[in-house]
Design a protein around this motif. Structure first.
Motif, PDB file in Angstrom:
ATOM      1  N   GLY A   3      -0.131  42.037   7.957  1.00  0.00           N
ATOM      2  CA  GLY A   3       0.891  41.537   7.048  1.00  0.00           C
ATOM      3  C   GLY A   3       1.080  42.373   5.810  1.00  0.00           C
ATOM      4  N   VAL A   4       0.141  43.285   5.518  1.00  0.00           N
ATOM      5  CA  VAL A   4       0.248  44.146   4.346  1.00  0.00           C
ATOM      6  C   VAL A   4       1.048  45.398   4.710  1.00  0.00           C
ATOM      7  N   LEU A   5       2.002  45.766   3.878  1.00  0.00           N
ATOM      8  CA  LEU A   5       2.799  46.965   4.124  1.00  0.00           C
ATOM      9  C   LEU A   5       1.946  48.208   3.876  1.00  0.00           C
ATOM     10  N   LYS A   6       2.125  49.195   4.732  1.00  0.00           N
ATOM     11  CA  LYS A   6       1.295  50.399   4.656  1.00  0.00           C
ATOM     12  C   LYS A   6       2.096  51.659   4.341  1.00  0.00           C
ATOM     13  N   ASP A   7       3.375  51.697   4.737  1.00  0.00           N
ATOM     14  CA  ASP A   7       4.145  52.927   4.613  1.00  0.00           C
ATOM     15  C   ASP A   7       5.054  52.925   3.386  1.00  0.00           C
ATOM     16  N   HIS A   8       6.012  51.967   3.354  1.00  0.00           N
ATOM     17  CA  HIS A   8       7.006  51.973   2.276  1.00  0.00           C
ATOM     18  C   HIS A   8       6.391  51.602   0.930  1.00  0.00           C
ATOM     19  N   LYS A   9       5.525  50.608   0.934  1.00  0.00           N
ATOM     20  CA  LYS A   9       4.903  50.125  -0.297  1.00  0.00           C
ATOM     21  C   LYS A   9       3.393  50.096  -0.090  1.00  0.00           C
ATOM     22  N   TRP A  62       1.918  44.825  -1.079  1.00  0.00           N
ATOM     23  CA  TRP A  62       3.264  44.335  -0.791  1.00  0.00           C
ATOM     24  C   TRP A  62       3.306  43.696   0.601  1.00  0.00           C
ATOM     25  N   VAL A  63       4.186  42.702   0.727  1.00  0.00           N
ATOM     26  CA  VAL A  63       4.415  42.063   2.022  1.00  0.00           C
ATOM     27  C   VAL A  63       5.907  42.120   2.341  1.00  0.00           C
ATOM     28  N   ASP A  64       6.206  41.992   3.623  1.00  0.00           N
ATOM     29  CA  ASP A  64       7.592  41.979   4.095  1.00  0.00           C
ATOM     30  C   ASP A  64       8.059  40.525   4.169  1.00  0.00           C
TER      31      ASP A  64
END
Length: 288
Positions: free
Chosen positions: A206-212, A233-235
């Motif tokens: 659930g944690v963003l790795k690329d954009h944020k 960050w999350v989506d």
């Protein structure tokens, strides 16, 4: 009175008004058909452009109601009641003013709803804050907007209130940041701890790795600890994992990883200094 001519029992007159009545009914049905078709077509088109079915239906319903209202005016003109309607409107000027003043708030909220539909400061499902009221947008009505708070309450906010006050949308772009504080014991390997936190957070689903990417920085030199600010960050478009579950998992992951690596996470420490060299009296029992 010409408008009441159809009440005559003369057959030619009755026949005339039967024809006019048939034309009026056919005209009204035609406008009703056009209203439904145009509303459906407009709704599909707006859904593609706006990517929001609720707001699209809101605008389509208004357009459909406008078509029906125009059709009723045409029907009144066909059957010859325009003079009667004009007389009633002229004679009811004061009453219309009083009614309009009484319904001022309803009209204001209706116009505000139209503005919100066009401006689109939020979508269905967005998390917003209006004048300190925070919740998820459920629906946009003609008069109010319905929010669902975190504790399950349904709040109906007048559309005019949303227009007149600042609105915070936490999820309009699909990204939402969470943060928390981690306190390290003084004398620890600070750089190693910060790098460890950066490495373990992306492992949580659930944690963003690329954009944020997650970030860690020094927040303050506290009394007992060096406080680190941890953000991730999350989506918000991905509803498979609740945001609060992701936050809880991240905090537990960081704490357990730091403890396994040997980092001390102390509570608040109170330091007592005896400058006079006198014995300190405590309520603790004497050791045997």
């Amino acid at each position: 009175m010409e408008e009441l001519e159809f009440l005559s029992t003369d057959w030619p007159t009755v026949k005339k008004w039967l024809v006019i009545g048939g034309i009026a009914i056919a005209t009204f049905l035609l406008f009703l058909f056009l209203a439904r078709k145009s509303k459906a077509l407009l709704s599909k088109k707006l859904v593609k452009q706006m990517d929001d079915g609720l707001l699209a239906n809101f605008l389509a319903n208004i357009f459909g109601a406008t078509v029906i209202l125009f059709g009723m005016l045409v029907v009144f003109r066909i059957i010859g009641l325009t003079g009667v309607i004009s007389g009633l409107l002229a004679g009811a000027g004061i009453s219309a003013f009083i009614i309009g003043f009484a319904l001022k708030d309803i009209g204001e909220n209706f116009l505000a709803g139209i503005i919100l539909a066009f401006k689109r400061p939020f979508r269905v499902g967005d998390i917003v804050d209006v004048s300190g009221i925070k919740g998820q947008v459920l629906t946009l009505n003609l008069r109010d907007t319905q929010l669902k708070t975190g504790d399950g309450q349904d709040i109906f906010i007048p559309n005019a209130l949303i227009i007149k006050n600042p609105l915070v949308n936490f999820t309009i772009d699909g990204f939402l940041r969470y943060d928390f504080i981690v306190g390290l014991d003084y004398g620890s390997e600070y750089a190693s701890a910060m790098q460890l936190i950066r490495d373990v957070i992306p492992e949580v689903p659930g944690v963003l790795k690329d954009h944020k990417k997650p970030t860690v920085w020094v927040n303050e030199l506290a009394e007992s600890t060096l406080n680190l600010q941890v953000t991730f960050w999350v989506d918000t478009f991905d509803r498979s994992i609740p945001d609060l579950d992701v936050k809880s998992a991240v905090i537990l992951k960081v704490l357990t990883s730091l403890e396994k690596a040997g980092f001390n996470l102390p509570a608040r420490i109170v330091e007592l200094k005896n400058y006079q060299g006198k014995e300190l009296k405590t309520s603790a029992p004497d050791p045997l």
